[in-house]
Design a protein around this motif. Structure first.
Motif, short mmCIF file in Angstrom:
data_model
loop_
_atom_site.label_atom_id
_atom_site.label_comp_id
_atom_site.label_asym_id
_atom_site.label_seq_id
_atom_site.Cartn_x
_atom_site.Cartn_y
_atom_site.Cartn_z
N PRO A 72 0.81 -1.22 0.00
CA PRO A 72 0.00 0.00 0.00
C PRO A 72 0.84 1.27 0.00
O PRO A 72 1.95 1.32 0.53
CB PRO A 72 -0.82 -0.13 1.30
CG PRO A 72 -0.92 -1.59 1.53
CD PRO A 72 0.39 -2.16 1.06
N CYS A 73 0.27 2.28 -0.61
CA CYS A 73 0.92 3.60 -0.67
C CYS A 73 0.51 4.41 0.55
O CYS A 73 -0.66 4.45 0.93
CB CYS A 73 0.50 4.32 -1.94
SG CYS A 73 1.08 6.02 -2.05
N SER A 74 1.46 5.03 1.15
CA SER A 74 1.18 5.98 2.21
C SER A 74 2.27 7.03 2.20
O SER A 74 3.17 6.99 1.37
CB SER A 74 1.10 5.27 3.57
OG SER A 74 0.65 6.16 4.57
N ALA A 75 2.21 7.94 3.13
CA ALA A 75 3.12 9.07 3.09
C ALA A 75 4.57 8.67 3.35
O ALA A 75 4.85 7.85 4.22
CB ALA A 75 2.69 10.10 4.13
N VAL A 76 5.47 9.23 2.57
CA VAL A 76 6.90 9.20 2.82
C VAL A 76 7.34 10.65 2.81
O VAL A 76 6.81 11.46 2.03
CB VAL A 76 7.65 8.40 1.74
CG1 VAL A 76 9.16 8.50 1.92
CG2 VAL A 76 7.22 6.93 1.78
N ARG A 77 8.24 10.99 3.67
CA ARG A 77 8.70 12.37 3.89
C ARG A 77 8.38 13.31 2.71
O ARG A 77 9.01 13.25 1.66
CB ARG A 77 10.19 12.38 4.16
CG ARG A 77 10.71 13.66 4.78
CD ARG A 77 12.16 13.50 5.14
NE ARG A 77 12.60 14.53 6.09
CZ ARG A 77 13.76 14.47 6.73
NH1 ARG A 77 14.57 13.47 6.55
NH2 ARG A 77 14.09 15.43 7.58
N GLY A 78 7.44 14.17 2.92
CA GLY A 78 6.98 15.07 1.88
C GLY A 78 5.56 14.77 1.43
O GLY A 78 4.81 15.67 1.09
N ALA A 79 5.22 13.48 1.41
CA ALA A 79 3.84 13.04 1.18
C ALA A 79 3.16 13.74 0.01
O ALA A 79 2.19 14.47 0.17
CB ALA A 79 3.00 13.24 2.45
N GLY A 80 3.66 13.52 -1.18
CA GLY A 80 3.04 14.10 -2.36
C GLY A 80 3.55 15.47 -2.74
O GLY A 80 3.40 15.92 -3.88
#
Length: 777
Positions: free
Chosen positions: A351-359
Motif C-alpha cells: 500500500p501507498c502511504s506518506a513518505v517524507r513530503g507526502a506528495g
C-alpha cells in the motif's frame, strides 16, 4: 533561549550507544513473532497447512485468519474521503492476497530463529490471479483487485478554481507535458518494531511501538481487539530510529503482537528485518502528471490543468498523498485558473502511504518543470519567469482557490517568496554561476544550473496537547503525545518551557509518546508538531508559571508583580527574600494530610493545554545548485548547493538545519538513487540495498544554508514546520539542473529518479535524434 543554537541533549546517550529502541526493551519471558508472507502479488488462498510448523519444538502457535476470527475485523479507513471507495482489509486476509509480502499467517516461538525457521514450513496453496504492477495495467485488468471495484479505481477526484477551459483556449501560449515521478520508501534506520505484554491483574495491554502516532495506534489496536482505549497503553520509545511517514500507518503486527500477549500469557515481540521493510512497509509509488498550462508573452501564468494517475498499491487507507500532490502543484505562483484531477488506482503492490513530503515533492516537481519549459519556449531566464509569477509579500493571506487535504481552504498564511528567492540567488551568486557555466561549456563541459522554490503545507490539525507540571523536587516535567522521530524533541520543547517559565532548560524533563501520560494526541508527521504541540506547551507553561507565582506570593506574603524566578528560586525583586521552587511545589502538590492549604496557595502546579489550528500554515524553501554531467557515464557531480528555508519562528536554528539537511538527503535520494521496481504483475524486483541504492554522507554535497523568518499568524509562537522542506524542492532542482547542463544535446528530463542508466539512455536518444536531423538536412 528561543532562537538560540543549542546542542541536542539526546545526542550524549545516542553517541554513547545508550539509546533504547523497541528491541532493546527487556521483557522477561518474551517470545517472538515471525510472519508468513504472500509470495504471490495476486492470488486466491485455497488452503493453509500449518502442521509442520506447529510440530517444531519451541513453537508456541501458528495463527491464520481462521484462528484470529474474533479480532479479524474489517479495518476502518485511516482518513475517509467522499471519493475514496471502501476496500476490504483485515489483519489477516481470509480469501485472497493482493501483494507480495502481505501477512497471511504468523508463527510465535521461544526464539526469533525458531519462529522464522518454522514460518518457512507453513504451506500455502495459492491459485494465482492476474496481477498489476502499475496503474496502466491495473486499469486494463480483467480481474478486480477488490471485489465490487471492477475498474480498480480507488478514487476519482477533481477540484477547480476559475475557468481553466477558457484560460487555456484563450492563452497566447499553451504547453503540454507529461511528467512521471517515483519516490520509494522510508528506509528508517530502525524498521517497524512492536512488543507487547498483558498485565493479568489489570487486564491491560502495554505496547511498545516504534510508531509515529501512539494514540492512533492505541485506537487501531483497541478497535481490533474490541476493548476500550484505556485497556491499551502504547509507548513510543523516545529513541525511535526514524519514521519518515511509513511508521504512521497501521500494520497487522501491532494487533497480533498485542492480542497474542494475552493468548499466550507471555510478552511478544516483532522486529521487522530489512527484507520485510522492502516488502511490507508502506511506500510512495509512481505518479504520472499530464499538464496543460497557458501563459502570455511575458511568461505570466493564465491557467493550469493537471490530470494525473496515482498508484495507491493494494489498499488505500487514505488519499493523503494524491490530495497533497495536487494542491502543491500551484506552489508559490499566482495562477488565476486551476484544475486538478486525479485517479488513484489499486495495483498489486505494498500500500501507498506518506513518505517524507507526502506528495509535495511530486507537486513541486511538476510546477518547477513547467516554469523551466515556459522559460525555454520564450527564451527567458528561468529565474525571471519565476519572479514574474511569484505571490508578493504584501498579498497574504493568499487564497489559491482550492481545498487542502485538511479540508480547509488552501490559503497561504504568510511568507516572502520574492525575498527568499533573492536571498538564495545572492548567496549562490547566480550571475557569476551563469558566467562559469558559459566558460565551462566553452571548454566542452556539460554544466547546468538549477533553481527550485517549494511550498509546504504544515502544522495541520486536528490538535496536539501538552502537560507541564512542577515536581516537588523543583524539576519540571513536560509531557506531549507526539513521539520524536529523531528531531530533538527533548531539546526543543524543554527550551520552550524553560524560556516561558524562566528556568534553565536542564531543569525540564520531556516525556513523549506515552498514551498513559497524556490522554489524547495525534502524532508526528507532516511537519505538524511544532505548530500544534509548541503552542500547547507554551500555554501550559504560562498557566503553570502563574500558579507557581501565586503560590510563592502567598508563601512570601509579597505581591506577585514583585516576584522573579532566579535559578531554582522565586525571589522578591531587589531583596534576599525568596523560596525554592521545590518548596512551593511541595506545598502545592503534596500539602499536609487533613490540613488546609494556606490562603492563596494554588493546589497542583500542573496544567494541560490543547491547541487546534484553524488551518494549515505554509513553509517555503528555495534551492539553487550547479551540476556537471559526464555524458559518457551518466554521472552527475553537484557543485555549490545553496538552500534557504522559512519555517516561521525558529526555536533552535541548529536543529532546524539538521532537519533541512536530512530532508535534502532524502530528496536527493528520490531524485537520483532509489527506485522501487516491480514486475508487470506486481512482483517486487528490488528487495535489498544491492539493487536499491540510497545515498550515504559521502554522496551529499557541501551546502550553504540560510534562514528567513516570516511568522505565522495561526499560532502564538509564529511557528510553521521544518521536517520536510529540505526534501520537497530537490527532485525538481536536480531535473532542472541536469536538463540545463544537457541543453546543447536537447535532452529532456520528464522522469525521476534520474539514474545513470536512464540518463545514459536519454543522452543516447538525443544523440540519435541529432544525427537523424543532421542527416535529413
Amino acid at each position: 533561549m528561543i532562537g538560540e543554537r543549542r546542542v541536542r541533549r539526546e545526542d550524549v546517550r545516542l553517541l554513547r550507544g545508550e539509546g533504547t529502541y523497541v528491541d532493546d526493551i527487556d521483557l522477561p519471558g518474551a517470545v517472538y513473532l515471525a510472519g508468513v508472507r504472500s509470495t504471490e502479488p495476486h492470488a486466491t488462498i485455497l488452503g493453509i497447512d500449518t502442521t509442520a510448523a506447529k510440530a517444531v519444538p519451541g513453537v508456541l502457535g501458528v495463527y491464520t485468519a481462521a484462528d484470529i476470527e474474533p479480532i479479524n475485523r474489517l479495518w476502518r479507513q485511516q482518513l475517509t474521503h467522499s471519493s475514496l471507495k471502501m476496500a476490504v482489509q483485515r489483519t489477516l486476509p481470509v480469501d485472497k492476497v493482493r501483494f507480495v509480502g502481505e501477512l497471511v499467517a504468523v508463527v510465535v516461538a521461544e526464539t526469533r530463529y525458531l519462529a522464522e525457521d518454522a514460518a518457512e514450513l507453513v504451506d500455502i496453496d495459492y491459485e494465482p490471479l492476474p496481477g498489476a504492477g502499475n496503474y496502466h495495467r491495473a486499469l486494463e485488468l480483467d480481474v478486480p483487485i477488490h471485489e465490487g471495484i471492477d475498474d480498480n479505481v480507488a478514487s476519482h477526484f477533481s477540484q477547480s478554481t476559475g475557468d481553466v477551459g477558457w484560460a487555456l483556449s484563450s492563452a497566447p501560449h499553451v504547453l503540454r507535458e507529461t511528467f512521471t515521478i517515483n519516490r520509494g520508501g522510508g528506509h528508517s534506520m530502525e524498521g517497524r518494531a512492536v512488543a507487547a505484554r498483558w498485565d493479568t491483574s489489570l487486564d491491560q495491554y502495554t505496547v511498545f511501538d516504534a510508531t509515529q502516532g501512539p494514540h492512533q495506534a492505541r485506537a487501531h489496536i483497541a478497535f481490533a481487539l474490541g476493548v476500550p482505549d484505556e485497556k491499551v497503553r502504547v509507548i513510543a520509545p523516545p529513541d525511535v530510529g526514524g519514521g519518515f511517514g511509513p511508521k504512521g500507518g497501521k500494520y497487522p503486527e501491532e494487533i497480533l503482537v498485542t492480542w497474542l500477549s494475552k493468548q499466550l500469557r507471555r510478552p511478544v515481540k516483532f522486529i521487522e528485518d530489512r527484507y520485510e521493510h522492502f516488502l511490507t512497509s508502506y511506500q510512495e509509488h509512481q505518479q504520472e502528471h499530464h499538464v496543460e498550462v497557458g501563459y502570455d508573452g511575458d511568461g505570466k501564468l493564465l491557467g493550469l490543468k493537471d490530470v494525473f494517475l496515482h498508484d495507491t498499491g493494494a489498499y488505500a487507507p487514505s488519499l493523503i498523498v494524491p490530495l497533497i500532490a495536487g494542491t502543491t502543484v500551484p506552489g508559490c505562483y499566482k495562477i488565476p485558473n486551476i484544475h486538478i484531477e486525479f485517479r488513484a488506482v489499486f495495483t498489486n503492490k505494498v500500500p501507498c502511504s506518506a513518505v517524507r513530503g507526502a506528495g509535495r515533492p511530486q507537486g513541486v516537481y511538476v510546477m518547477e518543470r513547467i516554469m523551466d519549459r515556459i522559460a525555454e519556449e520564450l527564451d527567458l531566464d528561468p529565474v525571471e519567469v519565476r519572479k514574474r509569477n511569484l505571490i508578493q509579500a504584501d498579498e497574504f493571506p493568499y487564497a489559491v482557490g482550492l481545498t487542502f487535504r485538511d479540508g480547509s481552504p488552501l490559503t497561504y498564511d504568510s511568507g516572502n517568496y520574492p525575498g527568499l528567492l533573492q536571498l538564495g540567488l545572492d548567496l549562490f551568486d547566480y550571475d557569476r554561476q551563469r558566467e562559469i557555466q558559459r566558460e565551462r561549456r566553452a571548454a566542452g563541459v556539460y554544466r547546468g544550473i538549477g533553481v527550485s522554490i517549494a511550498l509546504e503545507g504544515v502544522g495541520i490539525g486536528p490538535f496536539e496537547g501538552a502537560t507541564v507540571r512542577i515536581e516537588k523536587t523543583g524539576r519540571i516535567t513536560a509531557v506531549m503525545g507526539a513521539p520524536p522521530q529523531g528531531q530533538g524533541f527533548e531539546t526543543t520543547y524543554a527550551t520552550i518551557v524553560a524560556d516561558t517559565i524562566g528556568v534553565d532548560p536542564d531543569l525540564v524533563d520531556v516525556v513523549t509518546g506515552d498514551t498513559a501520560a497524556i490522554a489524547y494526541g495525534v502524532g508526528t508527521f507532516a511537519s505538524r508538531v511544532m505548530a500544534n504541540a509548541g503552542p500547547a506547551m507554551l500555554q501550559a507553561s504560562i498557566e503553570v508559571k502563574d500558579k507557581l507565582v501565586q503560590t510563592a506570593s502567598a508563601m512570601l506574603e509579597a505581591s506577585a508583580e514583585d516576584l522573579e524566578i532566579a535559578g531554582t528560586e522565586i525571589r522578591v525583586k531587589g531583596t534576599e527574600a525568596g523560596v525554592p521552587i521545590a518548596d512551593a511545589a511541595r506545598l502545592s502538590n503534596v500539602g499536609s494530610p487533613g490540613v488546609n492549604l494556606p490562603p492563596g496557595v494554588v493546589p497542583g502546579l500542573t496544567s494541560t493545554s490543547y491547541f487546534n489550528p484553524s488551518s494549515a500554515g505554509y513553509s517555503a524553501s528555495v534551492h539553487a545548485c550547479a551540476v556537471e554531467v559526464d555524458i559518457d557515464t551518466g554521472e552527475i557531480e553537484i557543485f555549490d548547493w545553496v538552500v534557504g528555508h522559512d519555517c516561521g519562528r525558529i526555536i533552535n536554528p541548529l536543529l532546524v538545519e539538521g532537519q533541512v539537511i536530512g530532508g535534502l538527503a532524502h530528496g536527493l535520494s528520490n531524485a537520483m538513487y532509489e527506485e522501487q521496481m516491480y514486475g508487470e504483475d506486481g512482483t517486487p524486483l528490488t528487495t535489498s540495498y544491492l539493487d536499491y541504492p540510497i545515498p550515504s554522507a559521502r554522496e551529499l554535497p557541501k551546502l550553504r544554508l540560510f534562514h528567513q523568518e516570516t511568522l505565522s499568524p495561526l499560532n502564538p509562537l509564529g511557528a510553521k514546520g521544518a521536517g520536510e522542506a529540505g526534501t520537497l524542492g530537490v527532485p525538481a532542482l536536480i531535473a532542472t539542473a541536469v536538463e540545463d547542463a544537457l541543453r546543447p544535446l536537447g535532452v529532456r528530463i520528464n522522469h525521476l529518479p534520474l539514474s545513470p542508466g536512464l540518463l545514459g539512455d536519454l543522452i543516447a536518444g538525443a544523440a540519435e535524434r541529432g544525427a537523424a536531423e543532421r542527416g535529413a538536412a
